[in-house]
Design a protein around this motif. Structure first.
Motif, PDB file in Angstrom:
ATOM      1  N   VAL A   1      28.753  -7.476  94.324  1.00 16.12           N
ATOM      2  CA  VAL A   1      28.633  -6.219  95.064  1.00 16.12           C
ATOM      3  C   VAL A   1      29.538  -5.159  94.453  1.00 16.12           C
ATOM      4  CG1 VAL A   1      29.074  -5.092  97.278  1.00 16.12           C
ATOM      5  CG2 VAL A   1      27.918  -7.308  97.216  1.00 16.12           C
ATOM      6  N   ASP A   2      30.766  -5.527  94.117  1.00 15.28           N
ATOM      7  CA  ASP A   2      31.712  -4.563  93.544  1.00 15.28           C
ATOM      8  C   ASP A   2      31.216  -4.024  92.203  1.00 15.28           C
ATOM      9  OD1 ASP A   2      33.415  -4.662  95.670  1.00 15.28           O
ATOM     10  OD2 ASP A   2      34.913  -5.938  94.709  1.00 15.28           O
ATOM     11  N   VAL A   3      30.675  -4.913  91.373  1.00 15.95           N
ATOM     12  CA  VAL A   3      30.198  -4.477  90.057  1.00 15.95           C
ATOM     13  C   VAL A   3      29.031  -3.504  90.208  1.00 15.95           C
ATOM     14  CG1 VAL A   3      29.123  -5.228  87.907  1.00 15.95           C
ATOM     15  CG2 VAL A   3      30.995  -6.554  88.880  1.00 15.95           C
ATOM     16  N   TRP A   4      28.090  -3.827  91.059  1.00 16.92           N
ATOM     17  CA  TRP A   4      26.953  -2.930  91.276  1.00 16.92           C
ATOM     18  C   TRP A   4      27.405  -1.605  91.886  1.00 16.92           C
ATOM     19  CZ3 TRP A   4      21.256  -3.444  91.837  1.00 16.92           C
ATOM     20  CH2 TRP A   4      20.731  -4.408  90.973  1.00 16.92           C
TER      21      TRP A   4
ATOM     22  N   LEU B   1      27.393  -0.284 102.023  1.00 12.06           N
ATOM     23  CA  LEU B   1      28.686  -0.137 102.688  1.00 12.06           C
ATOM     24  C   LEU B   1      29.821  -0.009 101.675  1.00 12.06           C
ATOM     25  CD1 LEU B   1      28.304  -2.742 105.589  1.00 12.06           C
ATOM     26  CD2 LEU B   1      28.265  -0.240 105.779  1.00 12.06           C
ATOM     27  N   ARG B   2      29.729  -0.779 100.593  1.00 10.81           N
ATOM     28  CA  ARG B   2      30.779  -0.732  99.568  1.00 10.81           C
ATOM     29  C   ARG B   2      30.745   0.602  98.818  1.00 10.81           C
ATOM     30  NH1 ARG B   2      35.744  -1.653  98.397  1.00 10.81           N
ATOM     31  NH2 ARG B   2      36.192  -2.923  96.542  1.00 10.81           N
ATOM     32  N   MET B   3      29.545   1.078  98.507  1.00  6.50           N
ATOM     33  CA  MET B   3      29.431   2.372  97.830  1.00  6.50           C
ATOM     34  C   MET B   3      29.958   3.484  98.723  1.00  6.50           C
ATOM     35  SD  MET B   3      25.712   1.986  95.933  1.00  6.50           S
ATOM     36  CE  MET B   3      25.813   3.617  95.159  1.00  6.50           C
ATOM     37  N   ASN B   4      29.692   3.411 100.016  1.00 11.94           N
ATOM     38  CA  ASN B   4      30.212   4.407 100.949  1.00 11.94           C
ATOM     39  C   ASN B   4      31.731   4.359 101.016  1.00 11.94           C
ATOM     40  OD1 ASN B   4      29.731   6.363 103.284  1.00 11.94           O
ATOM     41  ND2 ASN B   4      30.904   4.750 104.298  1.00 11.94           N
TER      42      ASN B   4
ATOM     43  N   LEU C   1      33.777   3.333  98.585  1.00 15.92           N
ATOM     44  CA  LEU C   1      34.381   3.752  97.320  1.00 15.92           C
ATOM     45  C   LEU C   1      34.200   5.238  97.053  1.00 15.92           C
ATOM     46  CD1 LEU C   1      33.328   0.734  95.058  1.00 15.92           C
ATOM     47  CD2 LEU C   1      35.578   1.181  96.043  1.00 15.92           C
ATOM     48  N   GLY C   2      33.182   5.852  97.663  1.00 17.30           N
ATOM     49  CA  GLY C   2      32.977   7.279  97.489  1.00 17.30           C
ATOM     50  C   GLY C   2      32.185   7.631  96.237  1.00 17.30           C
ATOM     51  N   GLN C   3      32.070   8.919  95.971  1.00 19.69           N
ATOM     52  CA  GLN C   3      31.248   9.393  94.856  1.00 19.69           C
ATOM     53  C   GLN C   3      31.876   9.118  93.500  1.00 19.69           C
ATOM     54  OE1 GLN C   3      30.316  13.527  95.457  1.00 19.69           O
ATOM     55  NE2 GLN C   3      28.981  13.129  97.223  1.00 19.69           N
ATOM     56  N   ASN C   4      33.163   8.939  93.460  1.00 16.97           N
ATOM     57  CA  ASN C   4      33.851   8.667  92.188  1.00 16.97           C
ATOM     58  C   ASN C   4      34.576   7.330  92.276  1.00 16.97           C
ATOM     59  OD1 ASN C   4      33.266  11.263  90.837  1.00 16.97           O
ATOM     60  ND2 ASN C   4      34.539  12.111  92.476  1.00 16.97           N
ATOM     61  N   PRO C   5      33.821   6.242  92.227  1.00 18.19           N
ATOM     62  CA  PRO C   5      34.432   4.918  92.376  1.00 18.19           C
ATOM     63  C   PRO C   5      35.315   4.574  91.182  1.00 18.19           C
ATOM     64  CG  PRO C   5      32.159   4.706  91.669  1.00 18.19           C
ATOM     65  CD  PRO C   5      32.370   6.169  91.984  1.00 18.19           C
ATOM     66  N   PRO C   6      36.278   3.697  91.379  1.00 19.01           N
ATOM     67  CA  PRO C   6      37.120   3.251  90.251  1.00 19.01           C
ATOM     68  C   PRO C   6      36.290   2.424  89.287  1.00 19.01           C
ATOM     69  CG  PRO C   6      37.528   1.901  92.181  1.00 19.01           C
ATOM     70  CD  PRO C   6      36.628   3.012  92.635  1.00 19.01           C
ATOM     71  N   SER C   7      36.804   2.233  88.096  1.00 13.40           N
ATOM     72  CA  SER C   7      36.102   1.397  87.127  1.00 13.40           C
ATOM     73  C   SER C   7      36.215  -0.065  87.543  1.00 13.40           C
ATOM     74  CB  SER C   7      36.702   1.574  85.727  1.00 13.40           C
ATOM     75  OG  SER C   7      38.027   1.054  85.687  1.00 13.40           O
ATOM     76  N   VAL C   8      35.280  -0.866  87.052  1.00 18.20           N
ATOM     77  CA  VAL C   8      35.306  -2.290  87.369  1.00 18.20           C
ATOM     78  C   VAL C   8      36.603  -2.922  86.888  1.00 18.20           C
ATOM     79  CG1 VAL C   8      34.139  -4.501  87.016  1.00 18.20           C
ATOM     80  CG2 VAL C   8      32.794  -2.419  87.276  1.00 18.20           C
TER      81      VAL C   8
END
Length: 220
Positions: A159-162, A192-195, A197-204
């Motif tokens: 989920v985090d990677v996607w 839920l995870r994308m929400n 992390l927001g529009q500028n998520p950290p790198s994997v």
């Protein structure tokens, strides 16, 4: 190659003890491929085999343990790991090898082998945090979500990677067809995870191996 944790328990099993222990035949797959394996190694690393070799399963009465519904390639990974202390899965592995590594992880979960799960999970973290931009394929996610507990750390990593790579917006044509098979639980967790992390998520790469730990399941 990824190294294993010393064992699935706190005790260290001496090679001299393992090599002189009795052997048992494990018949694997629909064709019954036979593996002649040392009982102490099996019991040391696998909660499943600790139960099977304690006499709890009648199948061991004749010195044979049949497990017909598993993949022999995945079982090869398990056998190589308990004898050699390494996995053959590397970040440069092909797609086929990666899918076999997923099957091996599922098998390790089923056989209660936390050490092998940890070794494979470490390889996945290294693979997905690299510059290759690789991510778990749709068919792999389907199998993982079908066979693992919802709190399994590998599911969280998928989920985090996607989410961090915004994979849902970058699907190739063949993946769009495969995406229709993805489980609803994955989509819910992904949104839920994308929400979160927001529009500028950290790198994997910001997600470390220690972020993905698992509570050890106790075998009977």
């Amino acid at each position: 190659m990824a190294t294993q944790e010393p064992s699935s328990s706190d005790a260290v099993l001496l090679p001299s003890i393992a090599a002189t222990s009795p052997t048992v035949i494990v018949k694997v797959g629909t064709e019954g491929k036979e593996y002649i394996l040392h009982t102490e190694l099996l019991k040391h690393h696998s909660g499943y085999f600790r139960g099977a070799l304690s006499g709890a399963f009648k199948e061991t009465d004749d010195g044979v343990i049949p497990i017909t519904d598993i993949d022999t390639d995945a079982f090869d990974t398990f056998v190589d790991w308990i004898y050699r202390g390494i996995t053959t899965f590397e970040p440069s592995s092909s797609g086929k090898q990666l899918f076999n590594a997923y099957n091996s992880y599922i098998l390790a979960d089923r056989l209660l082998v936390p050490g092998l799960k940890s070794a494979l999970l470490g390889s996945y973290c290294e693979l997905f945090s690299g510059k290759s931009h690789k991510r778990p394929a749709c068919r792999a996610i389907v199998e993982l979500f079908r066979n693992l507990a919802e709190d399994d750390p590998l599911l969280r990593l998928c989920v985090d990677v996607w989410a961090t790579r915004k994979a849902i917006y970058k699907l190739k044509d063949f993946e769009k067809d495969e995406a229709s098979s993805l489980p609803q639980s994955f989509f819910v967790r992904l949104m839920l995870r994308m929400n979160e992390l927001g529009q500028n998520p950290p790198s994997v790469g910001t997600f470390k191996r220690e972020d993905y730990s698992e509570r050890v399941r106790l075998d009977g």
